[in-house]
Design a protein around this motif. Sequence first.
Motif, PDB file in Angstrom:
ATOM      1  N   ALA A  84      39.425  37.845  40.760  1.00  0.00           N
ATOM      2  CA  ALA A  84      39.858  37.398  39.428  1.00  0.00           C
ATOM      3  C   ALA A  84      40.755  36.171  39.536  1.00  0.00           C
ATOM      4  N   ALA A  85      41.655  36.164  40.517  1.00  0.00           N
ATOM      5  CA  ALA A  85      42.556  35.014  40.694  1.00  0.00           C
ATOM      6  C   ALA A  85      41.775  33.770  41.091  1.00  0.00           C
ATOM      7  N   LEU A  86      40.817  33.926  41.997  1.00  0.00           N
ATOM      8  CA  LEU A  86      40.005  32.777  42.414  1.00  0.00           C
ATOM      9  C   LEU A  86      39.107  32.282  41.282  1.00  0.00           C
ATOM     10  N   LEU A  87      38.592  33.220  40.476  1.00  0.00           N
ATOM     11  CA  LEU A  87      37.771  32.794  39.337  1.00  0.00           C
ATOM     12  C   LEU A  87      38.623  31.993  38.360  1.00  0.00           C
ATOM     13  N   ALA A  88      39.841  32.427  38.123  1.00  0.00           N
ATOM     14  CA  ALA A  88      40.745  31.659  37.250  1.00  0.00           C
ATOM     15  C   ALA A  88      40.965  30.257  37.808  1.00  0.00           C
ATOM     16  N   ARG A  89      41.186  30.175  39.100  1.00  0.00           N
ATOM     17  CA  ARG A  89      41.406  28.868  39.744  1.00  0.00           C
ATOM     18  C   ARG A  89      40.166  27.983  39.662  1.00  0.00           C
ATOM     19  N   ALA A  90      38.994  28.577  39.875  1.00  0.00           N
ATOM     20  CA  ALA A  90      37.742  27.809  39.799  1.00  0.00           C
ATOM     21  C   ALA A  90      37.502  27.302  38.384  1.00  0.00           C
TER      22      ALA A  90
END
Length: 142
Positions: A84-90
């Motif tokens: 979820a954190a990486l998706l937010a960053r992407a």
Amino acid sequence: DDSADLAELGTEARRRLRLGDLLFGRRRFGAAAHEYAAALVIAPEDPVVAARFARSALESGQADRAAAALRPVVATHPEYAPSAALLARALEAAGADAEASTFAMQAIRLNPFDPTPHCVLSTAGPAAQRADEAQRCATLGR
């Protein structure tokens, strides 16, 4: 600990992950993304594999590919905070601030000590909260 999760992967996927990890450690992000992508073909629903691919794709300037790999994993494993954190960053990198903010909030609910979603909200979140999120981002140390 990702090692317990990786034990369930097949031999070829683990080999590709190890190679990707070596390349990532040497800052060869595009090559690491290639190896992680091969592992992702073998294990498309594995959150650890998707997160590693996304991290390397982001570092090599491929935010759209990172988001595409993470979306199905976040849908099937909503409890895995790194995805979820990486998706937010992407999504932030791709300019989709509203959607990035949504996934950053999901990541914070799962792990409030990860600086990544706070850093995303410091630029992509509601304007009234950006200063507080920037402070959290700095305090937690991105």
